[in-house]
Scaffold this motif. Sequence first.
Motif, PDB file in Angstrom:
ATOM      1  N   PRO A  59      20.198  -2.309   1.702  1.00  0.00           N
ATOM      2  CA  PRO A  59      19.362  -3.507   1.558  1.00  0.00           C
ATOM      3  C   PRO A  59      17.891  -3.200   1.823  1.00  0.00           C
ATOM      4  CG  PRO A  59      21.312  -3.965   2.868  1.00  0.00           C
ATOM      5  CD  PRO A  59      21.252  -2.478   2.702  1.00  0.00           C
ATOM      6  N   GLU A  60      17.031  -3.713   0.947  1.00  0.00           N
ATOM      7  CA  GLU A  60      15.608  -3.431   1.065  1.00  0.00           C
ATOM      8  C   GLU A  60      14.995  -4.059   2.307  1.00  0.00           C
ATOM      9  OE1 GLU A  60      13.655  -4.312  -2.708  1.00  0.00           O
ATOM     10  OE2 GLU A  60      15.427  -3.560  -3.749  1.00  0.00           O
ATOM     11  N   TYR A  74       0.870  -1.171   0.000  1.00  0.00           N
ATOM     12  CA  TYR A  74       0.000   0.000   0.000  1.00  0.00           C
ATOM     13  C   TYR A  74       0.912   1.228   0.000  1.00  0.00           C
ATOM     14  CZ  TYR A  74      -3.977  -3.021   1.097  1.00  0.00           C
ATOM     15  OH  TYR A  74      -4.952  -3.976   1.050  1.00  0.00           O
ATOM     16  N   THR A  75       0.717   2.078  -0.984  1.00  0.00           N
ATOM     17  CA  THR A  75       1.648   3.179  -1.199  1.00  0.00           C
ATOM     18  C   THR A  75       1.701   4.132  -0.012  1.00  0.00           C
ATOM     19  OG1 THR A  75       1.197   3.021  -3.577  1.00  0.00           O
ATOM     20  CG2 THR A  75       2.278   5.025  -2.801  1.00  0.00           C
ATOM     21  N   LYS A 110      11.391  -3.162   9.259  1.00  0.00           N
ATOM     22  CA  LYS A 110      10.857  -2.068  10.077  1.00  0.00           C
ATOM     23  C   LYS A 110       9.338  -2.002   9.995  1.00  0.00           C
ATOM     24  CE  LYS A 110      12.854   1.880  10.663  1.00  0.00           C
ATOM     25  NZ  LYS A 110      13.477   3.209  10.435  1.00  0.00           N
ATOM     26  N   MET A 111       8.786  -2.426   8.869  1.00  0.00           N
ATOM     27  CA  MET A 111       7.320  -2.461   8.737  1.00  0.00           C
ATOM     28  C   MET A 111       6.707  -3.569   9.593  1.00  0.00           C
ATOM     29  SD  MET A 111       6.412  -1.911   4.725  1.00  0.00           S
ATOM     30  CE  MET A 111       6.897  -0.454   3.806  1.00  0.00           C
ATOM     31  N   SER A 112       7.502  -4.597   9.890  1.00  0.00           N
ATOM     32  CA  SER A 112       6.979  -5.709  10.692  1.00  0.00           C
ATOM     33  C   SER A 112       6.758  -5.253  12.122  1.00  0.00           C
ATOM     34  CB  SER A 112       7.981  -6.876  10.689  1.00  0.00           C
ATOM     35  OG  SER A 112       8.066  -7.458   9.421  1.00  0.00           O
ATOM     36  N   TYR A 121       8.063   4.767   5.189  1.00  0.00           N
ATOM     37  CA  TYR A 121       9.306   4.054   5.488  1.00  0.00           C
ATOM     38  C   TYR A 121      10.324   4.241   4.357  1.00  0.00           C
ATOM     39  CZ  TYR A 121       6.649   1.711   9.167  1.00  0.00           C
ATOM     40  OH  TYR A 121       5.890   1.440  10.279  1.00  0.00           O
ATOM     41  N   PRO A 122      10.836   5.452   4.175  1.00  0.00           N
ATOM     42  CA  PRO A 122      11.845   5.655   3.128  1.00  0.00           C
ATOM     43  C   PRO A 122      13.136   4.927   3.458  1.00  0.00           C
ATOM     44  CG  PRO A 122      11.686   7.598   4.519  1.00  0.00           C
ATOM     45  CD  PRO A 122      10.560   6.691   4.937  1.00  0.00           C
TER      46      PRO A 122
END
Length: 312
Positions: free
Chosen positions: A183-184, A164-165, A190-192, A171-172
């Motif tokens: 690394p992505e 979701y954009t 961090k989203m977890s 989270y840049p």
Amino acid sequence: MKLTIITPTYNRGDKLNKLFKSLNNQTVKDFNWLIIDDGSIDDTAEVVRDFMAVANFEIRYDIQENGGKHRALNKGISKITTELTIIVDSDDFLTENAVETILDYHELYDNRKESDKLCGFSFLRAYSNGEINTGEFPVDEVVDTYRQQRINNNLLGDKAEVYYTDILKMYPFEEFDGEKFMPEDAVWLKMSGPYNMVHINRVIYYCDYLEGGLTRTGRRMKIFSPYGMMYRSSVYLNDPQVNIKAKAKMAILYQVYSQFAKNRDDENNKDKESILDDRARCKVNSPMDKLLLALSFVPSKCIFLIWDRKYK
């Protein structure tokens, strides 16, 4: 329009055609393709103009000074207005029903975004011979964190994430001066915690790791972005729910890249204030994780000496 396919690219004009053909053949056209050119010096711009002349979908193109994939993604994501975003690398391609599949699942879970705290969907990625990258998820359509499904379950290969954009923009990717790699998974982890994903056993994405790509150029690229690698390790170490095996590995890598960062700072006569600022951004917080760092000093020193000799 609901979906943006964003492709960061650098000197890959001769590789983009396979992805373009897969987009032109999509069964549903409710998407646009955003190409962020990371300062290419080949014929990428001309190739994209040719695509625009014949495409049956919208293509947007922007160029920036060469700064690395993560900077290209930050720039591109800031421009996206669609509800969903998927990152597709320049040498990869999608199944013909990829957009249709993404939008079908988006509609299916649309009323659960808030209640399930969803940040997006994780589909399967396969090699061009059909072999699935690191295998399927243990449970199809499980709603869970990236941390649990991918790290703690040791499913560490690449998947095809759709975000979701509005959440992705929160989270840049971290940017360190003079470094061109981040690394992505530092962002995905961090989203977890705040957010879950729907993990779906459907292949929508094909890839082969080509010479000159980020995956194949690997270790040398990481050594020249030591603060980015330290930051990634710190994200793992500062997450209390990451398993001890992953943390032990990241503690060693943190110490290895810390030494590379020190050497590079010395070579570049970097000022003390900038060094302190960069290291503060990579700080490890808990006493237990600091103990892991201390215990990893000897093995990390050995690895550093080997890599320094090999990649100097």
